[in-house]
Design an enzyme around this catalytic site. Structure first.
Site, short mmCIF file in Angstrom:
data_model
loop_
_atom_site.label_atom_id
_atom_site.label_comp_id
_atom_site.label_asym_id
_atom_site.label_seq_id
_atom_site.Cartn_x
_atom_site.Cartn_y
_atom_site.Cartn_z
N SER A 64 12.69 36.36 72.90
CA SER A 64 13.90 36.84 72.23
C SER A 64 13.62 38.02 71.30
CB SER A 64 14.55 35.71 71.42
OG SER A 64 13.81 35.46 70.25
N LYS A 101 12.65 35.97 63.83
CA LYS A 101 13.93 36.70 63.94
C LYS A 101 13.87 37.97 63.10
CE LYS A 101 16.50 33.54 66.13
NZ LYS A 101 17.12 33.79 67.43
#
Lengths: 143, 432
Positions: A64, A101
């Site tokens: 991701s 993230k």
């Protein structure tokens, strides 16, 4: 001819980083002939890690964060002492797991962004609701 | 109006202690353990040595055998971890390094606690305590409590209050506790809650009508010395605020052995420290033999002199030994891992080693030889020199030099990864 040798203490807010500055000639006059004899090899710890006490290495699983150049199987150097800022790549605790993230601090709230269009962003109303485990400073990408 | 500066800031001692250290070290890398009852088991997964507060709340006691807990673990949601001494040793070294930044005087007391010399009044010491607490939590990831008082005994006591009384929020400064609160806390505290007072001693004190810490504070110090020992008299004096427990040089605890010493003359080179660490390696070996133990993890540390105008440094390393050992050569070599971190020119005033992950040494018999003070005869450095010149195993003392223990592969079925010391066991972060 100026040569800086020896320890410098740099006051970095809450903590003190002791940084040993290796003999480096300051560009003034001739380069030091002694410099050729400096026998230290490149030490990645010295270059990649600012504060060894609060720095940890973690391994990434998943893709991701590919847009940030972080791939499955890469290692990240994470400094827990750093203050997370808008744009920091952070390790956040989500559902009991360490998750990497991109942190976005906006006027409308906090967003944990994936760097891959196939993944959803996560919105949080306040930074205090979030546990930031550390801030990634380097990615050891396997080429 | 200016206050007299005289004696405004007596030196104080801060005692910093990691809460449920082993359990906290586990949680630092596995957040899913947060809020769940967690126990860390002794060697061979024998019994619970560390309990998270949630595990304590279930009524699990220290030393409770795992085979008794296992059948109910699922029902309780109880998680057990085998002891992971590589991880604990490294986290301990990081905590100590960090603490060294806050004081020129640091005494590593055990794997999870240290004394720091601090100065100031309540207005500066309380914020300092909070800064330390927050920094350790943030930089290393484990929670600590801080007790600050004029003596070590009181600092430890304050730390206990800080831990057990949420009102202190993890930091207790003796000076800032009102007298009536102190009195009532002391009157409620059983005497065996004090540092250095245990089992039999408690019973003997009880016979004299000394049940609480308050009773002990009010006892006649001379009577205590005559009936018990100078050591206990010191405790009484410390409780009254007179510092009299010196820095200890050697301690053996339930699961660790520590050697540390201040030097009469500072050592300013890696070579000098090499010799010091060699001596400690020999001494530690001797102690391990005496107690029939072997160690698997060694931490070595050094500290610069707090009284000199120079930069302070507190290098430390944690070494996982290839096998549990009491071998003076192996221990010495492991301690030498500190040397690359020693900067020539800085004056070091103190160095030490700490051995953890201790276990019985199987069938090896203790050697009388090791009980001699051979370090004074230079055997430590001699052994080291011989082995450096001719290779490891060229010289050894008795069994120790040659054989390793029989059963050193321990049962550790539930051990978490060695997150910070092994490249193939790094913490995993999800990119999902």
């Amino acid at each position: 001819m100026g040569v800086i040798v020896g320890p410098r203490v740099i006051d970095a807010g809450a903590s003190l980083f002791s940084v040993l500055i290796s003999p480096v000639a300051v560009a003034a006059g001739f380069p030091s002939p002694a410099q050729d004899y400096f026998d230290g090899r490149i030490d990645l710890n010295a270059h990649l890690i600012k504060d060894i006490t609060s720095t940890f290495v973690v391994r990434v699983t998943g893709n991701s964060m590919e847009g940030a150049g972080i791939s499955d199987g890469d290692e990240l150097i994470v400094n827990r002492a750093l203050e997370p800022k808008d744009g920091s790549v952070v390790i956040a605790v989500l559902d009991g797991e360490l998750t990497v993230k991109r942190l976005r601090i906006t006027a409308t709230g906090i967003v944990l962004q994936a760097e891959n269009p196939r993944y959803q962003d996560i919105k949080v109303s306040a930074l205090s609701e979030l546990t930031i485990w550390g801030v990634a400073t380097r990615c050891l990408h396997h080429v | 109006m200016a206050k007299p500066a005289l004696m405004r800031h007596m030196p104080q001692i801060a005692h910093v202690d990691v809460n449920c250290f082993y359990a906290s070290a586990e949680r630092a890398f596995d957040p899913s353990l947060e809020g769940r009852p967690l126990v860390v088991l002794s060697n061979n997964d024998g019994c619970a040595v560390t309990r998270s507060p949630e595990a304590k709340a279930l009524g699990i006691t220290t030393g409770e055998p795992w085979f008794k807990l296992a059948p109910r673990a699922k029902e309780w949601g109880l998680v057990a971890k085998s002891s992971n001494y590589e991880l604990y040793g490294d986290i301990s070294a990081r905590v100590m390094e960090l603490l060294g930044r806050y004081s020129a005087w640091l005494e590593v007391y055990s794997i999870d606690e240290a004394f720091l010399g601090v100065k100031g009044d309540a207005g500066t010491l309380l914020p300092l305590g909070r800064t330390i607490k927050n920094a350790v939590r943030r930089h290393v990831g484990v929670p600590v409590c801080v007790g600050i008082a004029p003596t070590k005994t009181l600092a430890k006591l304050c730390n206990k209050w800080a831990k057990n009384n949420p009102a202190f929020d993890g930091v207790c400064l003796w000076e800032a506790v009102p007298h009536d609160v102190r009195d009532s806390l002391l009157a409620r505290l059983p005497v065996d809650e004090i540092w250095g007072i245990a089992g039999r001693l408690t019973k003997r004190l009880n016979v004299l009508g000394i049940f609480t810490v308050q009773d002990l504070v009010r006892a006649d110090a001379v009577m205590i010395r005559d009936r018990f020992s100078v050591v206990l008299m010191r405790t009484v004096l410390e409780l009254r605020g007179t510092p009299c427990i010196p820095m200890e040089e050697e301690r053996i605890g339930r699961d660790q052995l520590i050697f540390s010493r201040s030097f009469a003359t500072p050592v300013a080179s890696a070579d000098g420290l090499r010799q010091v660490l060699s001596i400690y390696g020999q001494q530690a070996s001797a102690r391990l033999f005496k107690h029939g133990l072997q160690a698997k993890v060694l931490t070595a540390f050094a500290a610069t002199s707090p009284f000199r105008q120079q930069e302070q440094a507190y290098p430390s390393v944690c070494v996982s030994l290839p096998m549990p050992t009491a071998d003076p050569l192996l221990l010495t070599r492991a301690a030498h891992a500190l040397l690359p971190h020693i900067r020539d020119g800085l004056k070091y005033a103190k160095a030490g080693i700490m051995l953890t992950d201790l276990r019985p040494s199987g069938n090896q018999s203790p050697l009388e030889l090791f009980e001699n003070r051979h370090e004074e005869r230079g055997i430590g450095p001699l052994l080291d020199n011989v082995s450096r010149r001719f290779g490891r195993g060229a010289i050894g003392l008795g069994h120790a030099g040659i054989k390793s223990g029989l059963d050193w592969t321990m049962k550790r079925d539930m051990r978490s990864p060695r997150y910070t010391t092994h490249w193939d066991e790094l913490p995993v972060v999800k990119a999902a």
